[in-house]
Structures are given as C-alpha cells and as structure tokens.
Design a protein around this motif. Sequence first.
Motif, PDB file in Angstrom:
ATOM      1  N   HIS A  60      66.230  91.583 -18.897  1.00  0.00           N
ATOM      2  CA  HIS A  60      66.736  91.640 -20.264  1.00  0.00           C
ATOM      3  C   HIS A  60      66.934  93.085 -20.672  1.00  0.00           C
ATOM      4  O   HIS A  60      66.340  94.012 -20.124  1.00  0.00           O
ATOM      5  CB  HIS A  60      65.763  90.975 -21.244  1.00  0.00           C
TER       6      HIS A  60
ATOM      7  N   GLY B 272      67.696  95.055 -27.552  1.00  0.00           N
ATOM      8  CA  GLY B 272      68.585  95.662 -28.535  1.00  0.00           C
ATOM      9  C   GLY B 272      67.787  96.274 -29.660  1.00  0.00           C
ATOM     10  O   GLY B 272      66.578  96.097 -29.786  1.00  0.00           O
TER      11      GLY B 272
ATOM     12  N   ILE C  80      68.839  90.562 -24.769  1.00  0.00           N
ATOM     13  CA  ILE C  80      70.169  90.246 -24.255  1.00  0.00           C
ATOM     14  C   ILE C  80      70.090  90.083 -22.737  1.00  0.00           C
ATOM     15  O   ILE C  80      69.955  91.065 -22.016  1.00  0.00           O
ATOM     16  CB  ILE C  80      71.181  91.360 -24.596  1.00  0.00           C
TER      17      ILE C  80
ATOM     18  N   ILE D 197      76.690  88.907 -18.526  1.00  0.00           N
ATOM     19  CA  ILE D 197      77.559  90.076 -18.568  1.00  0.00           C
ATOM     20  C   ILE D 197      77.967  90.487 -17.156  1.00  0.00           C
ATOM     21  O   ILE D 197      79.119  90.856 -16.894  1.00  0.00           O
ATOM     22  CB  ILE D 197      76.859  91.243 -19.303  1.00  0.00           C
TER      23      ILE D 197
ATOM     24  N   SER E  94      82.824  88.191 -24.130  1.00  0.00           N
ATOM     25  CA  SER E  94      81.662  89.064 -24.373  1.00  0.00           C
ATOM     26  C   SER E  94      81.319  89.082 -25.859  1.00  0.00           C
ATOM     27  O   SER E  94      80.137  88.998 -26.240  1.00  0.00           O
ATOM     28  CB  SER E  94      81.944  90.477 -23.865  1.00  0.00           C
ATOM     29  N   GLY E  95      82.359  89.193 -26.706  1.00  0.00           N
ATOM     30  CA  GLY E  95      82.117  89.159 -28.147  1.00  0.00           C
ATOM     31  C   GLY E  95      81.546  87.830 -28.583  1.00  0.00           C
ATOM     32  O   GLY E  95      80.631  87.764 -29.429  1.00  0.00           O
TER      33      GLY E  95
ATOM     34  N   TYR F  51      79.774  85.795 -26.719  1.00  0.00           N
ATOM     35  CA  TYR F  51      78.416  85.736 -26.186  1.00  0.00           C
ATOM     36  C   TYR F  51      77.433  86.493 -27.073  1.00  0.00           C
ATOM     37  O   TYR F  51      76.350  85.985 -27.420  1.00  0.00           O
ATOM     38  CB  TYR F  51      78.419  86.297 -24.764  1.00  0.00           C
ATOM     39  N   LEU F  52      77.796  87.698 -27.493  1.00  0.00           N
ATOM     40  CA  LEU F  52      76.915  88.493 -28.348  1.00  0.00           C
ATOM     41  C   LEU F  52      76.743  87.835 -29.718  1.00  0.00           C
ATOM     42  O   LEU F  52      75.644  87.875 -30.312  1.00  0.00           O
ATOM     43  CB  LEU F  52      77.465  89.905 -28.503  1.00  0.00           C
ATOM     44  N   SER F  53      77.803  87.196 -30.219  1.00  0.00           N
ATOM     45  CA  SER F  53      77.707  86.482 -31.499  1.00  0.00           C
ATOM     46  C   SER F  53      76.734  85.318 -31.393  1.00  0.00           C
ATOM     47  O   SER F  53      75.928  85.078 -32.304  1.00  0.00           O
ATOM     48  CB  SER F  53      79.085  85.972 -31.925  1.00  0.00           C
TER      49      SER F  53
ATOM     50  N   LEU G 262      74.219  85.073 -29.323  1.00  0.00           N
ATOM     51  CA  LEU G 262      72.864  85.624 -29.247  1.00  0.00           C
ATOM     52  C   LEU G 262      72.335  85.967 -30.639  1.00  0.00           C
ATOM     53  O   LEU G 262      71.167  85.709 -30.966  1.00  0.00           O
ATOM     54  CB  LEU G 262      72.861  86.871 -28.359  1.00  0.00           C
ATOM     55  N   TYR G 263      73.195  86.569 -31.451  1.00  0.00           N
ATOM     56  CA  TYR G 263      72.799  86.935 -32.818  1.00  0.00           C
ATOM     57  C   TYR G 263      72.435  85.698 -33.623  1.00  0.00           C
ATOM     58  O   TYR G 263      71.374  85.645 -34.279  1.00  0.00           O
ATOM     59  CB  TYR G 263      73.940  87.702 -33.483  1.00  0.00           C
TER      60      TYR G 263
ATOM     61  N   TYR H 282      69.178  84.147 -32.321  1.00  0.00           N
ATOM     62  CA  TYR H 282      67.982  84.932 -32.618  1.00  0.00           C
ATOM     63  C   TYR H 282      67.525  84.735 -34.070  1.00  0.00           C
ATOM     64  O   TYR H 282      66.327  84.627 -34.350  1.00  0.00           O
ATOM     65  CB  TYR H 282      68.248  86.404 -32.345  1.00  0.00           C
TER      66      TYR H 282
END
Length: 505
Positions: free
Chosen positions: A2, A5, A11, A16, A37-38, A40-42, A44-45, A48
């Motif tokens: 991991h 962040g 993450i 990735i 990728s965007g 995926y990060l969204s 995760l946010y 969380y």
Amino acid sequence: MHMDGEAGVKIPIYPILILSILLLYGILPLWAVIALSGWYLSLLYLEYYGYLEMWNLERVLGIVLMIRTSRGRVFLEYISKNRKFWRLFGEFSIWLCFLVMFGVVFLMIFAFVSSMNSPPQGSLPATDILFIPGVTSFVPFWWPALALVFTLLIHEYSHGIQARAHGMEVKSFGLLVAGPIPVGAFAEPEHMDMNMAPRRERLRLFAAGPAINLVATFIFLVILGFVSTGFVASNPGIHAIAIIDEGGADEAGIMPYDIITHVDGIEVPDYDSFSLQMDSLDAGDIIIFTVIPYSAEEGEWGISTEIPVTLGDKRQYYLDQCEGDVDCLSETNEVLDSYGIEEGEAFLGVSYPRSGTFQTDQFSVIFDDRYSSLEKIVIVTLTPLSMLGTPMSYDGQTMNIHERMMLEVDDDFILSPLGTGTVLSLFDFIFWLIWVNFLLGFLNLLPIIPFDGGHMVKDGTHSILSIVMRGSNPLRVEKLAGSISGLTTIAMLVVVVIPILMLIV
C-alpha cells in the motif's frame, strides 16, 4: 503493498500497476487509463469515508463498482410464480447449453489448430481483444453499451428466476460498472441455498443465463428481419463493390457503388433481373447501361447517364488469370465446366454485383416466400455467427456505409412515419442486441470456471461420476470432479488464449 496518502487513505498499488501494464502493451489507450485511474481514486475516497456503504455500493476487483438493489425482487416474485414453466425452461436450458457448448469447444479447438498450422500474418490491435464499447476499434459506444446493459440484466434475472422457481432466496440484484461502462451483472442467491440445492437444480440455474441470451438472440433476429422488410432502395438497381481492371465496366468508366438501373433500355431493379438480362447477352456486344454515378468524396449520387459498354468473355477472363500455366488452365477449365460457364458468355467486369437492399435482404429471409421452412431455419441458425464479423468488416458499422445510404423506408411500411433515419437507428440497436446477446451466451458456455459453462461442466461431471462410482466416498467423488473441472479449465484457457496472443504479438 500500500501507499499511505496524506488523508490516511490506503491506496493499493496493484490496480495501478495493472493499468500501467495495459497501457504499456497498448491494450488500453492513454485516455482510458487516465479515466480509469481517476475512477479508481474516486472509489477509494468514497469507500474510505463510508459513502459507498451508505449508498449500498461496494468496490470489487479494484476498479469495479458493485451497484446492489432489491427493487427487482417484487417483479422477480411475480414473474417466477409459474414454477412449473420455469423448471421446464431450466431443463430445456441444460440441453440447449450443453449442445451449444460442444459447438463452442469445437470452434475453439478448430481455431487453435488452424492458428498452429497457419499462424496469422497480420496483427490485431491489443485493444480489440476486449469487448469495451467505445474502446474496441469495431465497437462504438452508445448502442453496444445499451445492448450490453440489457443483455447482462436478462442474463442475471434469468438466474434469479431459476433460483426462485426452485425455492432459493435471492438477496439482491446488481450491476457491475467501471466508470460509465457496464462490465457485468449479478443475481445474489443465498449461499446456503445454493450449496444445499440438488445438482440438477444448480445446473438449471447456471444454464438459464446463457440460454436466455441465446433465446433472445433469435427473438431479436426475427424482429430485425421484420424491420428489414420495410427498407427499399432509393434508386432501384444493382451496384458493384469493386470494378475489375481492364474489364468492360472499367474501360467504360463505371465505378464502385455506381447504380445500374437499365441494361439496354430494360429496367433491372434487383440482382435477379440484372442476372437474367446479362444471360441474354454475348461477349463482344456493345450495350447501353443507364448508370447513376456515385461520388465517394461527397457521399451522394449524381444524375443518371447512359454509358456504352463492350462486354467481355467471362470464361476467357478466368482463363487469363492463369497466365498460361498449364496446370492452372486445366483446373480452371474443370471448375468453369462444373459451373456451366461457356465460351462467349457476357462479362461486365464487376465484383460482387448486388441489389440496393442487399444489406437488409440477408435478415428479411425469414419473411421471404422464396425460401422453404428448412432453408429459413438453417439460414437463421447460422446468421448470428456470420454477424459477429460484420462490425469488424465495416469499421464498427452494422452494414456497409455506402450501401446504407442507398436505403429508405417504404411508404407502406408500418414504421414509415418514424422516418428512414429513425428506423435505421432501430435497426442498429436490434443488431447490437443480437450481437451482444449471442456473444455473451456463446462465451459464457466456454467450460472455464467462473463462466456458467465451467460450473455446468463441474456439476455435470460430478453427477456422472456419482453414477459411475456408486458407493464410493462422496468426498473422493467431489475431489475427482473438481480435478477434472480444473484440468478442463486449464486446457480451454490454453486453446482460447494462444490464438489471441498470436494475433496481437
């Protein structure tokens, strides 16, 4: 592994890395990797901070969002009330799916052997090994994406109906999406109910999904046939896809997609009438052809004109291709004799002459009285297979774009008030419904876990072994069935993957 962040969000870097590999090998374009990728990060946010759980959503397989809903359960209970009917459909599904599975395996092995004996010379773009609307070169976005959503929904709903018809509880339904693209769907039966269900009932459940896709394929094929009967040629006549060099048509200046409406003053609105008229002519005749010229740059047809054409000799044309080779001449003469092509037969010098409604005529066969019932059954059965290559041949289109512009809706057709553009769009949507349903049903019957075909092979093998090894320890039977299923999966993966790798490497 991991990366922490600043906000404390962990993450995982594996997704990735996978996206980076897909970009490196050209399987996904840069814009798609950035978008995923965007996305995926969204996810995760949202995961969380608890938003996904609050909205009854779940992130799975890294970048896939599982959208659960129980809203379809009321309709599920209503539609699955006739349990006897659905159990009969489940039984029919087993036989249909095993029959098609044998065909699938045969075609995959044939493709594998062909690839080994004659390795493909060209290469396939890496993006084309995946069916992703808007990314795969021959699959546009909107119609295929809508068709994919519908196909996935009826597939999983069919599983759910079988579950309820056999007394299993269904917790929820849902759709799996990666950004705006649907990548799967699911019906979630109670795990305990599935484990305790008799294997015959599980077989019906697994078979119901691919079976409903195959049934839907032929239902939509009939509907497409009906829609196709409503098209007529804007300018009745025949046209050619290509012009043979130094032939009569080439020397007269006739071009591909020019529409021939009259031969020596006689109207030829379709291929049959054109062929009949050409049979009455001889090599060396100078005939007046009435032609509507086509401009490829402007994409439209001009003003009708009369063109004199000196007809060639059909038999001599084919013999000339041998360039004096004795063996070739002997073989060609035999072939020409078998087809009844004699010296002096008129030859215009065009390739693939056909009517303006050729692209839709191939689907309206089911409503054509010129064919017998048996011929219609054979043609309709094979049509979905032939359709698979259509988008690849026509750059993502459902038909040749030039021939598409030759069509208009018949004024007497029931859908004529919608206009030609709308009916052509309807044609496109139904085409993609057939294409996606058949492809999903076909591929789902590969005997590979976790496809439905893989589960069917595992349960089917267990049932056969239970009979053959009657009296043996049930755990031993279970282990052997699992081993056979695992070996089948590995063998089929080799058969399927190697030809694909040979295409992209």
